[in-house]
Write a protein that holds these residues in place. Structure first.
Motif, short mmCIF file in Angstrom:
data_model
loop_
_atom_site.label_atom_id
_atom_site.label_comp_id
_atom_site.label_asym_id
_atom_site.label_seq_id
_atom_site.Cartn_x
_atom_site.Cartn_y
_atom_site.Cartn_z
N ASP A 54 0.84 -1.24 -0.09
CA ASP A 54 -0.16 0.06 -0.10
C ASP A 54 0.84 1.12 0.02
O ASP A 54 1.30 1.63 1.01
N TRP A 55 1.06 1.76 -1.06
CA TRP A 55 2.26 2.75 -1.24
C TRP A 55 1.67 4.08 -0.54
O TRP A 55 2.37 4.77 -0.10
N GLU A 56 0.52 4.51 -0.47
CA GLU A 56 -0.03 5.73 0.22
C GLU A 56 0.12 5.73 1.47
O GLU A 56 0.65 6.58 1.97
N SER A 57 0.20 4.58 2.15
CA SER A 57 0.48 4.64 3.78
C SER A 57 1.95 4.86 3.84
O SER A 57 2.30 5.25 4.81
N VAL A 58 2.73 4.07 2.93
CA VAL A 58 4.14 4.03 3.11
C VAL A 58 4.60 5.53 3.00
O VAL A 58 5.42 6.19 3.68
N VAL A 59 4.09 6.32 2.00
CA VAL A 59 4.45 7.65 1.77
C VAL A 59 4.19 8.67 2.82
O VAL A 59 4.86 9.63 3.24
N LYS A 60 3.20 8.27 3.45
CA LYS A 60 2.89 9.11 4.42
C LYS A 60 3.22 8.92 6.11
O LYS A 60 3.18 9.60 6.85
N SER A 61 3.90 7.88 5.87
CA SER A 61 4.40 7.25 7.39
C SER A 61 5.47 8.07 7.83
O SER A 61 6.27 8.40 7.18
N PRO A 62 5.22 8.41 9.11
CA PRO A 62 6.16 9.39 9.92
C PRO A 62 7.97 8.70 9.82
O PRO A 62 8.59 9.35 10.08
N ASP A 63 7.53 7.38 9.78
CA ASP A 63 9.02 6.87 9.63
C ASP A 63 9.80 7.25 8.49
O ASP A 63 11.10 7.06 8.67
N ILE A 64 9.22 7.52 7.49
CA ILE A 64 10.00 7.81 6.16
C ILE A 64 10.42 9.11 5.89
O ILE A 64 9.66 10.14 6.25
N ASP A 65 11.58 9.45 5.61
CA ASP A 65 12.24 10.74 5.38
C ASP A 65 12.32 10.91 3.87
O ASP A 65 12.27 12.09 3.37
N ILE A 66 12.89 10.04 3.20
CA ILE A 66 12.88 10.09 1.66
C ILE A 66 12.03 8.99 1.03
O ILE A 66 12.12 7.93 1.37
N VAL A 67 11.35 9.68 -0.06
CA VAL A 67 10.54 8.55 -0.98
C VAL A 67 11.05 8.49 -2.33
O VAL A 67 11.48 9.58 -3.00
N ASP A 68 11.53 7.29 -2.76
CA ASP A 68 12.02 7.32 -3.93
C ASP A 68 11.13 6.39 -4.81
O ASP A 68 10.77 5.12 -4.52
N ILE A 69 10.92 6.91 -6.30
CA ILE A 69 9.81 6.39 -6.87
C ILE A 69 10.66 5.61 -8.22
O ILE A 69 11.33 6.39 -9.01
N VAL A 70 10.28 4.42 -8.34
CA VAL A 70 10.93 3.95 -9.65
C VAL A 70 9.70 3.08 -10.42
O VAL A 70 10.20 2.02 -11.04
N THR A 71 8.34 3.28 -10.12
CA THR A 71 7.39 2.65 -10.76
C THR A 71 7.41 2.73 -12.16
O THR A 71 8.24 3.86 -12.80
N PRO A 72 6.36 2.28 -13.00
CA PRO A 72 6.35 2.45 -14.62
C PRO A 72 5.94 4.15 -14.47
O PRO A 72 5.28 4.64 -13.52
N ASN A 73 6.25 4.60 -15.74
CA ASN A 73 6.07 6.03 -16.07
C ASN A 73 4.66 6.87 -15.50
O ASN A 73 4.65 7.94 -14.76
N PHE A 74 3.71 6.02 -15.93
CA PHE A 74 2.44 6.67 -15.63
C PHE A 74 2.14 6.63 -13.91
O PHE A 74 1.25 7.39 -13.57
N MET A 75 2.99 5.97 -13.21
CA MET A 75 2.61 5.86 -11.85
C MET A 75 3.70 6.96 -10.88
O MET A 75 3.96 6.41 -10.05
#
Lengths: 393, 393, 393, 393
Positions: free
Chosen positions: A63-84
């Protein structure tokens, strides 16, 4: 040294490169903070836990949405296919995270501009994985131009030529507009636009003409699942589907400093397996780079005595003299493709920590500028006339 | 073996190349007739007698019109400055002579078309000194494409880059439109247009966009007399004059067989001293040529087993296997620039004698087709849109 | 300008090169005297008149002794097969003629020494056709070493590798000791010994070890007549004969300035068609030359800033900056194999006229020194130990 | 998948390479067992705990003997300075461990032979880090020779040239016989002896001559501590000490299959930063490799039609077609120096698990054979005559 937690959204070939970078960076560089490979996101079908186990991510998530919002995370690195790319990037900015994103950052130019503005407003740091800036030879080229060794730049030639896409390759996501956005143009021209903007320090002001062509208009439909190669999966049935992106895009351009330029991206340029490079001619000297020999930079110094002038092949592998090299192996021991990602991970950590990166990092603003050029070139090809860049926002 | 009498109109750097060719050809080749260096024309100030004595011309003349009409002359060879090509060529055709002419054959496209038609109607043989067709490597490339080794051609890249024209070079004839016609465009693009038409066997159907630029707009006025270098004479005063031709012209194009193409000519491309070459990518293979290494042809054979595929550097110096070579030195002994002229002289003698030349000779019709492309590219650069070649006659 | 009459003794492939040189030299160079191609000698079976007609010799002769003695002749040029070099050379010296001789000048070392002494005593000028000294790139290398750009020389590597002599080649004269003297050793090592002596300005002081090998010990007997290729004639019967010369000779050596060196000559070095070259490493820089790219010299300048150090590919084609070039074509237009002979003809004419040649001419004394090294290397290979050059006179 | 515990004895530059290999191998390869980085040994002054923390070793130790004997350890990997290779290797064999050892495995030939025998008797697996066998291009060369593509091998040329050791470099351990054993000979010639034995599949039967030279006989004494560069530490005082090893060793040799060969190692070969390579000429083709372009192999196929013969530059980066590549990045993405170690770690794990490695692993027996050649070459240089390899045991 404090820790800094990284979450990676996506897997695939690029996920391997990025995982390697986050895993290696603190072993080779004196990082301002220690990156922790906290969480990797993947779709259930991709088995993110196996990916996490292999590469050393502490957690796997679906569930990427909760990952992205998680207070534990400082850097979000995105490597999904282009449309995502855009959805998690926007969510990460909104959550106040630093974002490292594969290109293109957005599906439309307007969206890219908004994202650049949003990141700016949020005060988060952004990095786009135009990682060829961090090939030591390319970073050296940047420094040499900046130091005035090349003089006024008159000519820029850039090409990114590949040859993997002959008729035998099935209709993988890279051939579908809805998934990839564009073909060779966004995939390859994007890199050489960023690289020449970076090395010259100039912006493109006009697209003077362009060609876009799809040589192979139908391909076999895929039946298998994409995996870690460029072509992405080779199981194909007998049915054919339409290719909806370009195979090749060429365009001519002018730079803000007066140089004339040509760009070319191609996927059927037989014999050019990964020829990602440029040539720059200035009044004092010239530079040439080809990623197929990524440890080398060709330099012509027109200020030398005429009798000994010539193209000098610089092996960019000297600690102290060539960027990034001191962190890797002894002098004259080559590095490879993946080191560029590690170099960028290091510089992004520096940027976040308020330190100056080795050479400037490509931000969302840079990605927006590159996307403007891509869009203008597409327009020029479609309308068969020159495009003033001021008309493309 | 019968004699065939040659008159040369003009001297200069090109006059030396041609004189050498006419003097050497019968020593190295089994010619169908023996060329006699009958008469050279020059202006009195040029001292044609000294030139004749040095190079072995039997007579010197200062009145080209009578030379061209003389019943003693079989072949008229024209090497005057550009603006003086058409008058003797037209007179020679009118007099029923075979004509070998430096390019461009005419100052306007209409004149070139008329001359091609006139030659055709008169039944005389014509040759234009697009002599790079007769580099063994280029002739081999032609044969390989014709034999199907490259498959369908998808990409053509051609460039002729030089770097002699920095600010120190004064306002020689090559920078004046009234004498030279154009700058890098007619001087250099003409060669690569002819060479790619020749090697591909295709015509250009569209100019998709173009840039024409003059980087150095004023140069020191010359005070001395031009002599045998490209720059033509370096005595300069303090006064400045306007450059009225281009320094560089880039254009994109489409070929009749479906290939996309880019062309570039430049005079300030630092480090590229005489980089006259092309790359052609086809579905079965690719070819690369660079005149700076004129004895070599790069060939990528995509039909070989994948494990051993790569660019093969062919040293085009094998008697029997490579065109023209058997007439020169033992295998693997290099030839140089001037040999292309001798090769063309031989083939023109064959053509006149009704024999098939080694590879096709560039005729006045070819020169007209090349001039059409030059004109369309200039138009595209000026009007900033694509040009359909059907609209340029 | 006075005339100077040349007689050439012999024909063949080398006769073509020399005839071309004597015919071209006054067209391209300002010679101190004008060489007249007076007489060519050939055996009746060779039809010297046809050769004379083709190349422009005024007379043909079948009696070399009278030619050599003729008061009309000023220069005797010798291009016969190896075993026939010494007799006309000695006769010419005795007759007070200047002598230009193909190598080896003699069949034995003692004879070579005597000839060098005889020429010296007679006060005639001698030249040996070690013509690679007159490749512009090699002459430039000589000048750069002399100017101190390379510093102290530590390493010399030289090789002359060919690959024409596979099993299909019949037993031509080059494989017979009585006609050729030796195989690759005298044919090829001789050139690189002379070239490295020339460029370094040093003598070889020790042969430290050597290998001599004949890979193909029997070859088909020839039935046809030798003509102008290296292999010399390919008509072969079924009968086999013994090869009595080496196919390859390698040796290690020390130079008088302290450098260590390796030499290698080979005739079956597949892929090396005419790889006649050297690499020299000094304390300040290095040089590399390969005759397959004869217009180029590779230079590594270790005094440059570390960040831009690298091998510089010098295109040795600039008038004024590179030796001989001003006499040929405009900058960056390549020359070929035969130009070295013309360059040497020019310099020999200068030498005879008391002028300083562009770079030193290889004299009979030089040929003797080179022959000493060849003999010492053969001895080392046979006796399997090092040879002090002082022991070989 | 079971675990297999690795202990590394030593640190330094090589310790970094090996740590990286053990850390990366299971991420990129499907290993038969998972290597656990159990313990690293270092001297107290080297701070092995910091090294362990940086590279991910679970434990740090300062007593190698107990590490080697520990029942927890399965593989002992030795990266200490040369004089400290044999003691832990012998102890590890005695303790029944598999041993991966840096070269040279021993200080004397007799000791090397004993160690090879001991390992054989103990039934443990050994690997020596002649890791250049695992450059994909070199492994491909091995396969091509084995498959007969090169035919009978006639010529072998090998050189490992570096240029880091000018006068400014102080008296680091590499210049001291008691610590390093030898200079360029053991450091560099060892690699090319192993590589040519590997690629040709043949043994050297004779050393035909040799030169050993020390150009710089005194160097500044070091004051600092060695760290991870080749030169090892650059803090130097004013006092000078004697260099007791060679700077360069050249030798000629014969291979068991009849080929003649030359070898050269050098440390002052200006411009040759890491030129570790070979050329092999066979009756059907030739191969060339240079570690400075480690992703490329040059192949000349003499069975191709003559018109298209030439050196083919194979980019050895294709999954499936080129060894090891499938485990790294998509086609045409380069790898670097350290990947060779990871490749060897993988193959050694295979070997231990009873699987066939990609290409043969260099064992202690191989290291002994290479050491025999080194010793024979030293003897030949000292005694100035040829050495029959049968006389060196």
């Amino acid at each position: 040294m404090s820790n800094i937690n990284v979450a990676m959204i996506g897997q695939g070939f690029m996920g391997r490169s990025h995982s390697n970078a986050w895993g290696q960076v603190a072993k080779f560089f004196q990082c301002p903070s220690k990156p922790v490979m906290h969480t990797v996101f993947g779709q259930e079908a991709e088995n993110p836990q196996a990916f996490a186990d292999n590469w050393g991510w502490q957690n796997a998530a679906t569930d990427w949405e909760s990952v992205v919002k998680s207070p534990d995370i400082d850097i979000v690195d995105i490597v999904t296919p282009n449309f995502m790319h855009a959805p998690p990037a926007k969510a990460a900015i909104a959550a106040g995270k630093h974002v490292a994103c594969e290109k293109p950052i957005a599906g439309t130019l307007a969206e890219a501009r908004e994202m650049a503005e949003a990141a700016n407003k949020a005060g988060v740091k952004t990095a786009v994985w135009f990682c060829y800036r961090r090939v030591p030879a390319v970073a050296l080229a940047y420094q040499m131009v900046k130091d005035g060794l090349i003089g006024d730049i008159l000519h820029v030639r850039a090409q990114y030529l590949q040859d993997w896409a002959d008729e035998s390759v099935p209709l993988v996501w890279r051939f579908k507009k809805e998934l990839a956005g564009s073909g060779a143009h966004g995939d390859l021209n994007a890199h050489i636009i960023d690289m020449t903007r970076f090395v010259t320090g100039q912006e493109i002001t006009e697209i003077s003409g362009a060609i876009s062509e799809t040589f192979i208009k139908k391909r076999k439909l895929m039946t298998g699942v994409a995996s870690g190669s460029i072509a992405g999966g080779l199981d194909a049935g007998k049915d054919m589907g339409d290719v909806t992106v370009d195979d090749t895009v060429l365009f001519l351009a002018r730079f803000s400093g007066g140089a004339v330029a040509s760009f070319e991206a191609a996927r059927q340029a037989t014999g050019n397996q990964n020829r990602n490079g440029f040539e720059i001619n200035g009044t004092k000297g010239s530079l040439k780079f080809d990623f197929e020999r990524m440890n080398e930079l060709e330099y012509y110094d027109a200020t030398r005595p005429r009798a000994v002038q010539g193209w000098t092949n610089i092996m960019c592998t000297h600690a102290g003299d060539h960027p990034y090299v001191a962190n890797w192996w002894p002098d004259a021991h080559l590095i490879g493709y993946e080191h560029c990602f590690t170099n960028e991970a290091y510089d992004f950590l520096c940027q976040i920590a308020g330190q100056t990166p080795t050479v400037p990092i490509p931000t969302f603003e840079d990605a927006y500028q590159t996307q403007r050029v891509l869009e203008a070139a597409s327009l020029s090809a479609a309308e068969k006339h020159a495009i003033n860049m001021d008309d493309v926002k």
